[in-house]
Every structure is written in structure tokens, then in C-alpha cells.
Design an enzyme around this catalytic site. Structure first.
Site, short mmCIF file in Angstrom:
data_model
loop_
_atom_site.label_atom_id
_atom_site.label_comp_id
_atom_site.label_asym_id
_atom_site.label_seq_id
_atom_site.Cartn_x
_atom_site.Cartn_y
_atom_site.Cartn_z
N HIS A 261 -36.83 -11.01 57.52
CA HIS A 261 -35.88 -12.10 57.27
C HIS A 261 -34.53 -11.47 56.98
O HIS A 261 -33.89 -10.90 57.85
CB HIS A 261 -36.44 -12.95 56.12
CG HIS A 261 -35.74 -14.26 55.89
ND1 HIS A 261 -34.74 -14.73 56.69
CD2 HIS A 261 -35.92 -15.21 54.93
CE1 HIS A 261 -34.33 -15.91 56.24
NE2 HIS A 261 -35.04 -16.22 55.17
N HIS A 300 -35.61 -13.97 67.70
CA HIS A 300 -35.49 -14.99 66.67
C HIS A 300 -36.57 -16.03 66.91
O HIS A 300 -36.88 -16.34 68.05
CB HIS A 300 -34.10 -15.64 66.72
CG HIS A 300 -33.77 -16.36 65.46
ND1 HIS A 300 -34.15 -17.65 65.25
CD2 HIS A 300 -33.13 -15.94 64.34
CE1 HIS A 300 -33.74 -18.00 64.04
NE2 HIS A 300 -33.12 -16.99 63.47
N ASP A 356 -28.09 -10.56 62.62
CA ASP A 356 -28.16 -9.31 61.86
C ASP A 356 -27.78 -8.09 62.67
O ASP A 356 -27.58 -7.02 62.11
CB ASP A 356 -29.59 -9.11 61.33
CG ASP A 356 -29.93 -10.16 60.30
OD1 ASP A 356 -29.09 -10.38 59.41
OD2 ASP A 356 -31.02 -10.75 60.38
#
Ligand SMILES: CC(C)(COP(=O)(O)OP(=O)(O)OC[C@H]1O[C@@H](n2cnc3c(N)ncnc32)[C@H](O)[C@@H]1OP(=O)(O)O)[C@@H](O)C(=O)NCCC(=O)NCCS
Length: 423
Positions: A261, A300, A356
Site C-alpha cells: 500500500h 494497481h 508511487d
């Protein structure tokens, strides 16, 4: 629905593209058998709530907060305005916004005992562990937070939480460096004050570069909510017990700590460092394809074409590098992205860079150690967690979160006392 076991047929209403799990509970193989249930590890196809906070269309790469596209908010709004939007459900008037900013600024300080509490951590404590603990400690400083049925109290805790996150996050950072904690400077904006608490040394006032303040504020906006992700689910799950919001948000911080996460951007940086140079990329990609490891920052659960936040972040990265100089790992990241986007393994599985992939590079350019990346994510995500929690507390359909299981263990064994088993 037709039950193949019995041949019986049932009418199960479809509402909003879903069926109610309780409606299929009436389907039984025999009168005394348990009702039919769904098995869905990771809740990949199960709606747990109705929500009007964040809309995502993963196939089209759409992300909206309260109906406003993320691209517009990132470009034209500020983090505190977005926080107001998420929590209240509408954009503020001028007076409402000024009051909101005033309240949040007023609550940036924390009780001195929290400082003592944080100083008790070991010198090398991970700042996310410190953040999680200090967020949950707030419930002991504000026992009034337990009164979750009172709208005024709920509002006060939300303001306190958003206001204090940067203070706790900055102190966790200073702790690892052995530097004195810096008190909030309430003359500064939310994000400028955060930078001051992070980097101020002996100068009487620390004012960061406007481009950096703006980039960090944008990153906070991009992270502010993401509907029912793992940490929002943790906040809702713990919040469903009617515990105070600090304890519920601490659960969200815990979920965010995990490498799949919020910890992914930290993992991206470590991965880029390990790759070291462009020449090593092909062998690294081969390792990923043979299942030895994952390409961190790619893939994702929801976005299967592209992550709209990844595009905005690339723009913010350029602004930051203008001030700090280009991060040498950027070249490796760009090359890695180029190769992966053309490789059949990633194309077939619809794996694209996520938020990210580039955020870690920006944070590193801003002199944050990788352990701090997830803390920055958590500060940005706080309004989203609180909006989710607030919605939960007012949702009459919600119950304590308590999933079913498929039991696979032994039954009705005869217990032999230890004294006999070990004789
Ligand atoms: C985000 C993530 C957890 C989503 O997982 P998910 O929706 O459960 O997807 P799955 O794990 O089912 O993956 C589907 C397939 O793609 C592969 N895959 C997914 N992400 C991958 C990655 N980053 N690198 C390599 N392969 C990946 C899986 O191995 C699987 O392949 P298979 O069908 O041959 O078994 C996953 O993509 C991941 O671990 N990414 C890296 C961590 C990361 O960047 N997280 C931040 C999210 S914002």
C-alpha cells in the site's frame, strides 16, 4: 438465481449493479443448512458501503473527489480546500474557508506530553511506527473524541487530526535525525509550516521555496483520498466498532505502512538503488517476469490503463527538480518505465506506473529518507480517512464489520490434558 443443488429458483433484486449478500442468504441446500454466501478474499468484487466521497473509473483513468476531477483540483486548489471538500462534501465559501484554515492552524500544536512520548522511541524507530503510535495516543489526550454521536465533537476531532498530522510527522522525522523537535509556525500555510517543522535549524524563521511548497501541497492533494483502499477499509472496519476517530485513523496508518500500500514508494526507491544503472535493467526485468519479485510502483488494483495521479506527479517532479537538481535515479526510473511499457508481460497484465513510481523520487530530492515517504502519504490521506469515517458514522446501513469465513479446520476433537499428552 437458480440453485443447481436443489433446482429451486430465487428472485434476487439488482440495485446499483449489485445484489445484496443478505438476499442470497435465503438460498439454502436444505432448511437447516447455512445460507449461501460469497467468498471474496481481498474484497475484490464486494461493495461494503455506499459512498459519495471519491469516484474512480479504473479503466478510463478517472479520479474525482466529490465529483471534481483530480487534475483540476491538483492544478487550481489547495490541500486545505480539498480537505474541506472531502470532509464537508462541498467547496467552501470564502468565510467558511477562512474559518477552516483558522481552526486547523490553531490546532497544530500538540500536548507537551506527546513530545515526551515520541522522544521515548529508540533512535532508529521507523517514523511510520512513531506516527501510528502518536496518532493513536491522541485518543488518550482527547477522551471527548469517544463521543462520536456528537456532530460538534466529530468536527473538532477532524480539525485536530488534520492539524496535528504534520506536527507528528515532522517530529518523527526530526527524531530519526537526533534533532530538536520544531514547534509549529502558525504564520505559515499548512504545507509551509510542515516544511519549517522538518527543516528549520537556528534561523529565526524557515520559509521554504514556493515551488517546493506548491509541489508538496499538490502531492498531498493527490493522496487525499482513494475510495475503499486498504487503509480506508481499515479505518472503516475499526471505526465500525464505534471507537474514537484517532484509534480508527491509527488503524489506517498501520495499513498504509505495508509495502503493498503506502510503503510502495519507499520500495520503489530501494529497487532503483539496487538496480544502480541502466545496464542492469534488462536482467532486473527478467527477474520480475520469472516471478522472483515485483516491479514496485507498477500495477494497481483499480487502475488498469493508467493512474491519473502518476501523470500529475511527473509534472510536480519537474518543478521540484528545477529547485533541487535532477535526481540521478530518475534516468533509471524513466528507462525502466519505457522498457516495461513495451514489454508483453506488463502490457498483457495491464501494469502501468502508479502514483508511487515517481513520488519517491520527488521526496528523495527534497532530502527525505525513504522511511519518511509513507509518512508524507499519511499526512495527505488524513482528510480522506476522516471523510470516510465521518460518512460511516452517519450511515444508518452500516454495522460492525464482521466478515464470514469458510472454516477449513478440524471439528469436535477430544481434548487430552497436557499432563497426559506429555507423559
Ligand atoms: C498494487 C498491487 C498490489 C495490485 O495487485 P492485484 O490487483 O491484486 O493484482 P495481482 O497481484 O492479482 O496481479 C495480477 C498479475 O500481474 C502481476 N503483477 C501485478 N503487479 C505486478 C508488479 N508490480 N510487478 C510484476 N508483476 C505484477 C501478478 O504477478 C499477476 O500475474 P499472474 O496473473 O501471472 O499471476 C500489485 O500490482 C503490486 O504488488 N504492485 C507493486 C506494489 C505497488 O506499487 N503498490 C502501490 C499501489 S498504489
Amino acid at each position: 438465481m437458480r440453485d443447481n443443488r436443489t433446482g429451486l429458483e430465487y428472485d434476487v433484486p439488482i440495485t446499483d449493479g449489485t445484489i445484496r449478500a443478505s438476499d442470497i442468504g435465503q438460498i439454502k441446500a436444505a432448511d437447516d443448512a447455512p445460507g449461501l454466501a460469497v467468498y471474496d478474499p481481498g474484497f475484490v468484487n464486494t461493495a461494503a458501503c455506499r459512498s459519495s466521497i471519491t469516484y474512480i473509473d479504473g479503466d478510463k483513468g478517472v479520479l474525482e473527489y466529490r465529483g471534481y476531477p483530480i487534475e483540476q483540483l491538483a492544478e487550481k486548489s489547495s490541500f486545505l480546500e480539498v480537505a474541506y471538500l472531502l470532509v464537508h462534501g462541498n467547496l467552501p465559501s470564502k468565510a467558511e474557508f477562512e474559518q477552516w484554515v483558522h481552526e486547523i492552524t490553531y490546532h497544530t500544536f500538540v500536548h507537551e506530553n506527546i513530545k515526551g512520548f515520541m522522544q521515548g522511541f529508540r533512535y532508529d524507530a521507523h517514523p511510520m511506527g512513531m506516527l501510528m503510535a502518536s496518532v493513536s495516543s491522541l485518543s488518550t489526550f482527547y477522551p471527548d473524541a469517544a463521543n462520536i454521536a456528537d456532530p460538534d465533537s466529530r468536527h473538532l476531532q477532524i480539525v485536530r487530526m488534520i492539524a496535528k498530522m504534520p506536527t507528528l510527522g515532522a517530529w518523527a522525522f526530526r527524531h530519526a535525525q537526533g534533532k530538536p523537535y520544531v514547534y509549529p509556525d502558525n504564520d505559515l500555510s499548512y504545507t509551509a509550516n510542515f516544511l519549517s517543522m522538518l527543516f528549520k535549524m537556528s534561523e529565526p524563521k524557515y520559509v521554504g521555496d514556493e515551488r517546493i511548497i506548491k509541489a508538496l501541497d499538490t502531492l498531498f492533494i493527490l493522496h487525499a483520498d482513494h475510495e475503499q483502499n486498504a487503509s480506508a477499509n481499515a479505518v472503516r472496519s475499526v471505526g465500525s466498532t464505534q471507537v474514537d476517530p484517532y484509534s480508527a485513523v491509527a488503524a489506517g496508518v498501520g495499513a498504509l505502512y505495508g509495502p503493498l500500500h503506502g510503503g510502495a514508494n519507499e520500495a520503489v526507491l530501494r529497487m532503483l538503488r539496487r538496480i544502480g544503472s541502466k545496464e542492469n535493467i534488462p536482467s532486473f526485468i527478467e527477474g520480475v517476469k520469472s516471478g522472483n519479485e515485483r516491479l514496485m510502483g507498477f500495477g494497481h488494483r483499480v487502475y488498469k490503463n493508467y493512474d491519473p495521479r502518476a501523470r500529475i506527479i511527473k509534472g510536480a517532479a519537474d518543478d521540484v527538480f528545477e529547485v533541487t537538481g535532477v535526481n540521478p535515479l530518475l534516468e533509471i526510473a524513466k528507462e525502466l518505465e519505457k522498457i516495461a511499457l513495451e514489454d508483453e508481460y506488463f502490457v498483457k497484465r495491464r501494469l502501468y506506473p502508479n502514483v508511487d513510481f515517481y513520488s519517491g523520487l520527488i521526496y528523495e530530492a527534497l532530502a527525505f529518507p525513504p522511511e519518511m515517504f509513507t509518512v508524507l502519504f499519511a499526512i495527505g490521506r488524513a482528510p480522506g480517512w476522516l471523510a470516510q469515517w465521518l460518512e460511516l458514522t452517519q450511515d444508518k446501513e452500516q454495522k460492525i464489520a464482521r466478515p464470514k469465513q469458510i472454516y477449513t479446520g478440524e471439528r469436535t476433537l477430544a481434548f487430552t490434558p497436557a499432563s497426559e499428552r506429555w507423559a
